[in-house]
Design a protein around this motif. Structure first.
Motif, PDB file in Angstrom:
ATOM      1  N   THR A  28     -13.369  10.923   3.318  1.00  0.00           N
ATOM      2  CA  THR A  28     -12.589  11.050   2.080  1.00  0.00           C
ATOM      3  C   THR A  28     -12.940  12.334   1.338  1.00  0.00           C
ATOM      4  O   THR A  28     -12.063  13.128   0.981  1.00  0.00           O
ATOM      5  N   LEU A  63      -3.093  13.367  -3.906  1.00  0.00           N
ATOM      6  CA  LEU A  63      -3.547  12.641  -2.723  1.00  0.00           C
ATOM      7  C   LEU A  63      -5.069  12.540  -2.691  1.00  0.00           C
ATOM      8  O   LEU A  63      -5.629  11.486  -2.358  1.00  0.00           O
ATOM      9  N   CYS A  82       0.906   3.980  -3.000  1.00  0.00           N
ATOM     10  CA  CYS A  82       0.549   5.380  -2.741  1.00  0.00           C
ATOM     11  C   CYS A  82       1.687   6.320  -3.102  1.00  0.00           C
ATOM     12  O   CYS A  82       1.470   7.380  -3.713  1.00  0.00           O
ATOM     13  N   THR A  83       2.898   5.929  -2.731  1.00  0.00           N
ATOM     14  CA  THR A  83       4.061   6.761  -3.044  1.00  0.00           C
ATOM     15  C   THR A  83       4.249   6.900  -4.546  1.00  0.00           C
ATOM     16  O   THR A  83       4.488   7.997  -5.069  1.00  0.00           O
ATOM     17  N   MET A 122      -9.128   4.786  -4.081  1.00  0.00           N
ATOM     18  CA  MET A 122      -9.051   3.682  -3.132  1.00  0.00           C
ATOM     19  C   MET A 122     -10.369   3.453  -2.412  1.00  0.00           C
ATOM     20  O   MET A 122     -10.758   2.311  -2.151  1.00  0.00           O
ATOM     21  N   LEU A 176      -6.070   9.938  -5.170  1.00  0.00           N
ATOM     22  CA  LEU A 176      -5.722   8.619  -4.648  1.00  0.00           C
ATOM     23  C   LEU A 176      -6.745   8.148  -3.621  1.00  0.00           C
ATOM     24  O   LEU A 176      -7.187   6.988  -3.647  1.00  0.00           O
ATOM     25  N   LEU A 177      -7.123   9.032  -2.707  1.00  0.00           N
ATOM     26  CA  LEU A 177      -8.113   8.675  -1.688  1.00  0.00           C
ATOM     27  C   LEU A 177      -9.437   8.261  -2.330  1.00  0.00           C
ATOM     28  O   LEU A 177     -10.059   7.270  -1.925  1.00  0.00           O
ATOM     29  N   ASN A 212       0.830  -1.216   0.000  1.00  0.00           N
ATOM     30  CA  ASN A 212       0.000   0.000   0.000  1.00  0.00           C
ATOM     31  C   ASN A 212       0.860   1.259   0.000  1.00  0.00           C
ATOM     32  O   ASN A 212       0.578   2.221  -0.732  1.00  0.00           O
ATOM     33  N   ILE A 241       1.363   9.151  -6.165  1.00  0.00           N
ATOM     34  CA  ILE A 241       1.521  10.593  -5.948  1.00  0.00           C
ATOM     35  C   ILE A 241       2.746  11.117  -6.692  1.00  0.00           C
ATOM     36  O   ILE A 241       2.742  12.245  -7.214  1.00  0.00           O
TER      37      ILE A 241
END
Length: 354
Positions: A138, A65, A45-46, A72, A68-69, A41, A49
């Motif tokens: 979120t 970010l 995520c890294t 997910m 991404l949120l 994870n 972004i």
């Protein structure tokens, strides 16, 4: 449970699953799976972004970010309406994220309050109909993050393109994963079911005005990072009162603990380690199942980002002040709002029937 199913568990679910085994060998085995899941994870995520920042600029990493949120969350959470209508909601949500935060930063505090209230109410009406999904954590978080890291000019144009790309990606993931779900409810149903007598609607209004008022109050005080107070209040304004009281108790304590941990690492680690302290906090959040520890490690990451801007003392004090203030405020606002709303409705009904 298959390996893939185990990877889909959240932190609390993984820890409970590991604890269900008596043999140390089995516990070690499934602990390794849990560790692998956290590392995967973090790596995803890294990388996400980093790619978003490379495409749309490092100043827009916060928009990355937010995307991404959403990806997910909506990979698992549906909106409780026809899948095709859900896609429309996704684009509406990203339209609000693209316009609302920037506009609220262009007008005086009174105008900003109105814009924030309208945008947050639309977000929770469209995306938080099923309160158990906690989608507000979120959508409203994304709104506050983008508002707190506003941009202009060419960077803003790239942010808008990035958010449009994010909307397409989120909609694609949402439709692919939820197209087979059957619902009678449509997009218009979300507005038809808005009812001031229902607990859900009252919570949506309490969340909306609770966050909007604290953003207004902190802006009037003239302190920096009003976003932190808004996020803290959003985190505490959960639909169920017992959970709210629980979070009020832990939000302040977690922020103070996180600040102490940050200070300890800041003075213990070699000079130049500041950039890694935010990563350390993020990794620790991935291993945390309790709200208190998540709050503490989130505080570490937030302070690490704020120190280069405000300096060490101001960054720590701002983090503690905003979270303690927001926790006390949310507890008080929760107890005032429902009686006040009921009184307003009663007066309105008497005038209508008179």
């Amino acid at each position: 449970m298959t390996f893939y199913q185990e990877l889909q568990l959240d932190q609390a679910g993984s820890k409970a699953y590991i604890a269900s085994f008596e043999a140390p060998k089995d516990r070690w085995k499934h602990s390794a799976v849990y560790l692998f899941k956290v590392l995967i994870n973090i790596a995803f995520c890294t990388a996400f972004i980093a790619l978003f920042s490379a495409a749309f600029g490092t100043s827009n990493s916060v928009a990355g970010l937010a995307v991404l949120l959403c990806v997910m969350v909506f990979r698992r959470a549906d909106l409780g309406i026809h899948a095709s209508h859900g896609v429309l909601v996704i684009f509406a949500v990203f339209g609000i994220l693209a316009a609302g935060p920037h506009l609220s930063n262009l007008v005086p505090v009174g105008g900003a309050f109105c814009i924030n209230a309208a945008c947050i109410l639309l977000l929770v009406l469209l995306g938080c109909h099923n309160v158990i999904m906690f989608n507000h954590s979120t959508l409203v978080l994304a709104y506050l993050l983008i508002q707190g890291y506003d941009v202009s000019g060419e960077v803003l144009q790239r942010r808008l393109v990035g958010l449009l790309t994010g909307a397409c990606l989120t909609a694609l993931v949402y439709y692919r994963n939820h197209r087979k779900q059957t619902y009678k409810r449509s997009l218009i149903s979300l507005f038809r079911e808005f009812d001031l007598s229902s607990a859900r609607t009252r919570w949506q209004l309490r969340l909306t005005f609770g966050i909007s008022v604290i953003l207004l109050a902190v802006s009037c005080l003239g302190t920096s990072k009003a976003m932190w107070a808004g996020i803290a209040a959003m985190s505490v304004f959960v639909p169920f009162r017992n959970d709210l009281v629980y979070r009020v108790k832990l939000r302040s304590a977690g922020s103070i603990l996180g600040s102490i941990l940050f200070l300890a690492l800041y003075f213990l680690l070699p000079e130049g380690s500041l950039s890694y302290m935010g990563i350390i906090g993020g990794i620790c959040v991935g291993f945390s199942a309790s709200y208190g520890w998540q709050t503490a490690f989130n505080a570490m990451s937030a302070i690490a980002m704020a120190v280069p801007v405000f300096g060490l003392p101001a960054a720590v004090l701002l983090r503690i002040f905003h979270n303690v203030f927001a926790s006390a405020y949310a507890w008080l606002f929760d107890r005032i709002f429902d009686p006040l709303l009921s009184a307003i409705l009663a007066v309105t009904r008497r005038r209508v029937t008179a």
